[in-house]
Scaffold this motif. Structure first.
Motif, short mmCIF file in Angstrom:
data_model
loop_
_atom_site.label_atom_id
_atom_site.label_comp_id
_atom_site.label_asym_id
_atom_site.label_seq_id
_atom_site.Cartn_x
_atom_site.Cartn_y
_atom_site.Cartn_z
N LEU A 278 0.83 -1.44 0.52
CA LEU A 278 0.75 0.21 0.12
C LEU A 278 0.78 1.52 0.11
N CYS A 279 2.05 1.26 0.37
CA CYS A 279 2.84 2.72 0.48
C CYS A 279 4.43 2.40 0.71
N ASP A 297 -0.65 7.65 0.66
CA ASP A 297 -0.57 6.42 0.65
C ASP A 297 -0.07 5.55 2.06
#
Length: 403
Positions: A278-279, A297
């Motif tokens: 995700l980040c 994010d």
């Protein structure tokens, strides 16, 4: 009697040496961020009645390197607590996946090791480092009894409606395809503490174990009745590098339509997803730092992580038909008050009401962080998987022969 406990996680190694049966910890430590930059080894020991901490920073590539460093420290003339490896009578190993074959603590034999290896595919981030811990310990402590305590054992009490999948029956009967549940040693330990604290043996509890690997368990009367993970420790909550729950059609879309190989998809879901996917960061401490810097994010990853926990609270409250307490434990659960607040936000319907001031207080003891009028207790209970493993190992080697 000295019992060493080794708890090899996906990116960490915890250890404790206990004097049993008095449950006195002689030393403890953590090898953290294995395989990542800035790995650390923190060794806690007592000398002349005073607690001392010795820390090593460096680049620890894998679990074997970490274990060898730990063993060297245990025997160190100044920082160690044993003068000979023969002082250690038994070593209790956390083993994540035991399938249906292992429902209790087990003396490790060649056959047991072979079975642990067979289960590598179901716990690829865990059973391999667990196995390394066993093989290294056998070399360094050749006269100690090696004992396996399986994460899956606690969840053997789940009913078929919780552990079976709606797939052809023969996939279960022939291949053992079912939900097994994980982090059982931690869920067992904190649930026992919660039951004692509540003074209610029939308490309906949801235990929330949040670390690099994360899971939740619905517990009624001290028994696991449902759990967030399934066949392997990949499903359920969002984790450091693991995806948690996804639509299985994604797998077939990637293979059939996008040209990915099955092994590539497995690696993506196990090692490149979760917070990392995700980040770009797998450690929650790094995610929070990025959030403070305005990384969108990272903010989404944090919110999604908390939201998945909230969904399971709803699911398990239905499974339990009520709720007396939720328990936060493990690295993130115990040490991140912001995550506890995010999870408990907008949960009024369930009778969950967090006291923000109590939640900010740091303590190593069991504590309530709920508002006085909250119908559901919100407890923070430090887990001690190592002590639970040590107790189970001690009980096994002292079990009467006719039992």
């Amino acid at each position: 009697m000295k019992i060493l406990v080794l708890n090899s996680g996906s990116s960490s190694l915890k250890y404790q040496l206990f004097e049993m049966p008095n449950e006195i910890p002689l030393c403890s430590g953590l090898v953290d961020r294995i395989g990542l930059e800035n790995s650390t080894l923190t060794h806690n020991f007592h000398r002349n009645g005073e607690k001392e901490v010795f820390k090593i920073e460096g680049n620890i590539q894998d679990h074997e390197e970490g274990l060898l460093a730990v063993n060297k420290l245990l025997l160190d003339p100044e920082k160690g607590v044993i003068s000979s490896v023969d002082e250690v009578v038994a070593i209790g190993h956390r083993v994540v996946h035991g399938g249906e074959q292992f429902a209790s603590t087990t003396l490790i034999t060649k056959e047991v090791k072979d079975k642990i290896k067979e289960l590598f595919a179901l716990a690829p981030l865990h059973n391999p480092p667990n196995f390394i811990g066993i093989t290294v310990a056998e070399r360094v402590f050749p006269n100690a009894q090696q004992i396996a305590v399986f994460d899956t054992a606690f969840h053997q009490s789940m009913p078929p409606r919780a552990y079976r999948y709606a797939i052809p029956k023969e996939l279960y009967t022939d291949f053992g395809i079912r939900a097994y549940g994980f982090h059982g040693t931690s869920h067992l330990y904190v649930s026992k503490k919660a039951i004692e604290y509540l003074n209610n043996p029939d308490a309906k509890i949801i235990t929330i174990h949040l670390g690099n690997g994360s899971s939740m368990t619905a517990i009624k009367g001290g028994q696991s009745i449902d759990h967030s993970m399934g066949l392997g420790p990949m499903g359920g909550l969002v984790m450091g590098t693991r995806s948690g729950d996804i639509d299985p059609s994604i797998i077939f879309h990637l293979i059939n339509e996008r040209g990915f190989k099955a092994k590539e998809v497995n690696d993506i879901l196990n090692k490149k997803s979760g917070l990392l996917g995700l980040c770009g960061l797998s450690d929650m401490r790094d995610v929070k730092k990025a959030m403070e810097e305005g990384n969108q994010d990272a903010i989404l990853a944090y919110e999604l992580y908390a939201y998945r926990i909230q969904k399971y609270i709803g699911t398990f409250t239905a499974s339990l038909n009520g709720l007396d307490a939720i328990v936060f434990t493990a690295g993130i659960g115990e040490n991140d008050p912001d995550m506890r607040e995010a999870v408990c936000k907008n949960m009024d319907f369930f009778g969950i009401s967090l006291d923000k001031s109590k939640n900010k207080i740091k303590s190593s003891d069991i504590r309530e962080v709920n508002e006085k009028e909250s119908k559901v207790k919100i407890l923070v209970i430090p887990t001690n998987e190592e002590l639970e493993i040590g107790k189970q190992a001690f009980a096994l080697i002292n079990k009467p022969q006719n039992q």
